[in-house]
Write a protein that holds these residues in place. Structure first.
Motif, short mmCIF file in Angstrom:
data_model
loop_
_atom_site.label_atom_id
_atom_site.label_comp_id
_atom_site.label_asym_id
_atom_site.label_seq_id
_atom_site.Cartn_x
_atom_site.Cartn_y
_atom_site.Cartn_z
N GLY A 1 38.43 38.17 32.43
CA GLY A 1 38.11 38.47 31.02
C GLY A 1 37.09 39.59 30.86
N CYS B 1 36.97 39.40 44.39
CA CYS B 1 37.61 40.33 45.32
C CYS B 1 37.37 41.77 44.86
N ALA C 1 28.07 47.56 26.37
CA ALA C 1 29.09 46.77 25.65
C ALA C 1 30.37 47.56 25.45
N ASN D 1 30.03 35.36 26.44
CA ASN D 1 28.97 36.35 26.61
C ASN D 1 28.52 36.84 25.24
N ARG E 1 34.42 41.87 29.87
CA ARG E 1 33.43 41.83 28.80
C ARG E 1 33.79 40.81 27.72
#
Ligand SMILES: Cc1cc2nc3c(=O)[nH]c(=O)nc-3n(C[C@H](O)[C@H](O)[C@H](O)COP(=O)(O)OP(=O)(O)OC[C@H]3O[C@@H](n4cnc5c(N)ncnc54)[C@H](O)[C@@H]3O)c2cc1C
Length: 447
Positions: A43, A240, A380, A63, A45
């Motif tokens: 996902g 990863c 952002a 977040n 940001r």
């Protein structure tokens, strides 16, 4: 039934919405996809995580609150692909609150578009009659200018509003209030094309496109393993990180991983622009014109409800949006283009928003704050300033088997979840064209 292609193998680097959308599109037409994500969750940001990583019973928070509008046709298509579209709850009302607590409501009425807001607009209490006339004239000008002017990427939104003789109240309480949150940039710094696009697609082109969608689950749940069950050809590899996209002889030869390398027929980089130079130094993609604009999210947990409103935009203060997350006890506040808060210590931010909240919700004065959490997202989004649109790179690169996705690439939208998904679909289209069997994944805009 979806047309299937002769199977090829595609590696996607980055598991934000852009990478996930590219993977879903390519996996749906018969290509094998391996997606590499550096973090333990997907996902990017637009994600969520446990507030306290040592306490799995504690709250999971986004977040930052993420919202969409019904005009986000590609994001909604992506949610449909993952069978999670029913976890987005749409609201037909926009609440505006003035300091002192006076409430105004905006919602579509019975008149056909573009007059659908006429009834509630006339009753808005936070705008004077003069400001309403200004805004109405401005919206008419959006309709005229959006498709016909070619300089909208060269001027700022404030230039355009001043050209349309919008007064201070219309600018501060209407245009700024809507657009700074939508584009994550100040009117003085935002290219006018983005502002006009928001009003055209979100408010004028269709009667329901303004409706605001809010996920009813933490964001990361939208991309859970269960959602990917229908994509057996897509392998998602969290934790990863790709150390380098190795280019040799004018082609991507492999990905350098922590414990070896990986090769595929084509490669999609869905990395943010600030990571691309490090991971793909030889990709020859210019990113030096891009800069960031921050967003600050503040979570507050009170011992009692402080409001019954589901959400509201708050006028004339630092806080721009309030979202009610838990019966009025857990409140999430959002400040976009929050440069002023970046250097401010967290406790000062909490003190500031608490004192502002009392101006809107008197119950805050008697409530006890049990917990507070501030998330400063310094990177952002990219800052969508004038002159940048044509610098955004397209999906195809000068390296024939390397394609770009990410909200900063040329998606036709500003940096949003919709922009990220569009970029993923566009990259997937470019990959299928490279394989000699071009497919369409991008959904058209509502108008
Ligand atoms: C606080 C905040 C609030 C926002 N609010 C909204 C909103 O309300 N509505 C809206 O539409 N948009 C909103 N946005 C914007 C939206 O979240 C982004 O535009 C979108 O999520 C970007 O997606 P992306 O896939 O392009 O990039 P990202 O989400 O950044 O994805 C890139 C991924 O690449 C991974 N990565 C990095 N390096 C490597 C590596 N070496 N190897 C493998 N993986 C790597 C990262 O971990 C990340 O998961 C908000 C953004 C923020 C930060």
């Amino acid at each position: 039934m979806t047309r299937q292609s002769a199977q090829r193998h595609v590696a996607v680097v980055g598991g934000g919405l852009a990478g996930l959308a590219a993977a879903a599109a390519l996996g749906s037409v018969g290509h094998k996809v391996t997606l590499f994500e550096a973090r333990p969750f997907f996902g990017g940001r637009a994600t969520s995580y446990p507030l306290n990583s040592a306490d799995s019973t504690g709250p999971t928070i986004d977040n930052c609150q993420h919202v969409l509008l019904r005009c986000c046709t590609n994001l909604l298509d992506f949610y449909r692909r993952l069978h999670v579209e029913d976890r987005i709850h749409f609201s037909r009302e926009f609440y505006w609150i003035e300091p002192g607590g006076r409430l105004s409501l905006m919602r579509a009425g019975r008149l056909p578009r573009p007059l659908h807001f006429t009834g509630s607009f006339a009753k808005l209490r936070f705008l004077s009659v003069r400001a309403k006339v200004d805004v109405a004239r401005g919206l008419l000008a959006v309709q005229r200018d959006y498709h016909h002017r070619h300089d909208l990427d060269q001027i700022t939104m404030l230039d355009w509003l001043q050209e349309k003789r919008q007064g201070p109240q219309a600018i501060e309480r209407f245009w700024r209030q809507v657009l700074v949150s939508a584009i994550n940039e100040d009117l003085e710094r935002m290219a006018a094309v983005h502002g006009l696009q928001v009003f055209w697609l979100g408010f004028l082109s269709r009667g329901d496109s303004y409706q605001m969608g809010i996920p009813s689950v933490p964001l990361a749940h939208l991309y859970s393993a269960e959602s990917w069950r229908e994509y057996p050809l897509v392998e998602l590899r969290p934790r990863c990180p790709v150390q380098e996209i190795n280019i040799a002889g004018g082609q991507v030869a492999s990905l350098k991983l922590q414990d070896g390398s990986f090769s595929a027929d084509a490669y999609v980089s869905a990395l943010p622009f600030e990571r691309l130079d490090t991971v793909a130094p030889d990709a020859n993609v210019k990113t030096d014109r891009f800069t960031h604009s921050p967003i600050t999210g503040i979570h507050l947990w009170f011992d009692r409800p402080i409001t019954r409103l589901p959400h509201a935009t708050l006028l004339d203060r630092t806080i721009q949006w309030m979202f009610n997350k838990e019966g009025g006890r857990h409140i999430q506040l959002v400040v976009s283009a929050s440069r002023k808060l970046v250097e401010m210590p967290r406790q000062e931010i909490i003190d500031l928003v608490l004192s502002e909240l009392k101006d809107f919700f008197p119950a805050v004065a008697n409530a006890r704050l049990e917990r507070a959490h501030v998330v400063k997202e310094i990177r952002a989004t990219f800052s969508a300033g004038p002159g940048l649109e044509w610098q955004r790179p397209a999906s195809a690169t000068t390296i024939p088997n390397l394609f770009l996705a990410g909200d900063w690439t040329r998606s036709g939208w500003p940096a949003t979840m919709e922009g990220a998904v569009r970029s993923g679909y566009l990259a997937a289209e470019a990959v299928t064209a490279h394989f000699g069997d071009p497919m369409r994944f991008l959904r058209p805009d509502v108008a």
